[in-house]
Design a protein around this motif. Structure first.
Motif: not given
Length: 204
Positions: A42-46, A141-142, A150-152, A154-164
């Motif tokens: 599930e982690v890899n899928h997410h 929230r997630q 690992a998932l956290r 990647r989520t931080y990277d996504a949030l950083k990308f949205l911010k940048l």
């Protein structure tokens, strides 16, 4: 008629972008649901799903970046023409202040269309920004429920990308197309309308 078609083209362009961003946000909210206890599969899928959605977001921004100079030129030229049109209506009313005439419905409709249409792309651009903010809130929230490192990350990277790289449509770096544009135009037109009315009482 050609002016209306020109406005409708730009409106459709930003409406399409808003619809795509809204679909992306709803898909992320339904598919990205991190639970405290997840199996490695599930982690890899997410992780794969999150990377896919970030790439879709990036593609949407790249498509906006490819919008030609013709559309930007039309938006840029529509602003002074909007300003002139509003003041033409005001001057017409001030000059004919003593005359009694019937208001033509077609004339009122034409005025409303000419006043509202140039502002609609900015409203859709603001809606796109709101959808991006909702995506950022959902990912934040997630993080509260995600316990996998690992998932956290990647989520931080996504949030950083949205911010940048937030959604921001600028006209040759002169101004941005957002809700502040119609509010600024309305404020400017209101201020100068009051000035014109005062001058008409003084020198009329």
């Amino acid at each position: 008629m050609a002016v209306y078609v020109s406005h409708m083209t730009r409106i459709m362009m930003f409406e399409l972008l808003w619809n795509r961003m809204r679909v992306l946000r709803k898909t992320m909210e339904s598919k990205l649901d991190f639970s405290p206890t997840m199996f490695d599969r599930e982690v890899n899928h997410h992780i794969l799903e999150l990377e896919k959605y970030v790439n879709v977001y990036k593609m949407q921004l790249d498509n906006v970046k490819k919008i030609g100079h013709a559309s930007k030129l039309l938006i840029f030229l529509s602003l002074p023409s909007y300003f002139v049109y509003v003041f033409t209506i005001v001057l017409e009313k001030l000059v004919s202040k003593g005359d009694q005439y019937d208001l033509d419905i077609m004339y009122i409709a034409d005025c409303m269309i000419n006043v509202i249409l140039p502002l609609v792309p900015a409203l859709f651009a603001e809606l796109v920004t709101a959808e991006v903010d909702k995506i950022r809130i959902h990912l934040t929230r997630q993080l509260l429920f995600c316990s996998n490192n690992a998932l956290r990350n990647r989520t931080y990277d996504a949030l950083k990308f949205l911010k940048l790289r937030p959604f921001k449509y600028t006209i040759w770096r002169a101004f941005s197309l957002n809700i502040s544009l119609p509010l600024g135009l309305i404020s400017l037109c209101t201020t100068y309308t009051i000035v014109m009315v005062q001058f008409s009482h003084v020198y009329g």
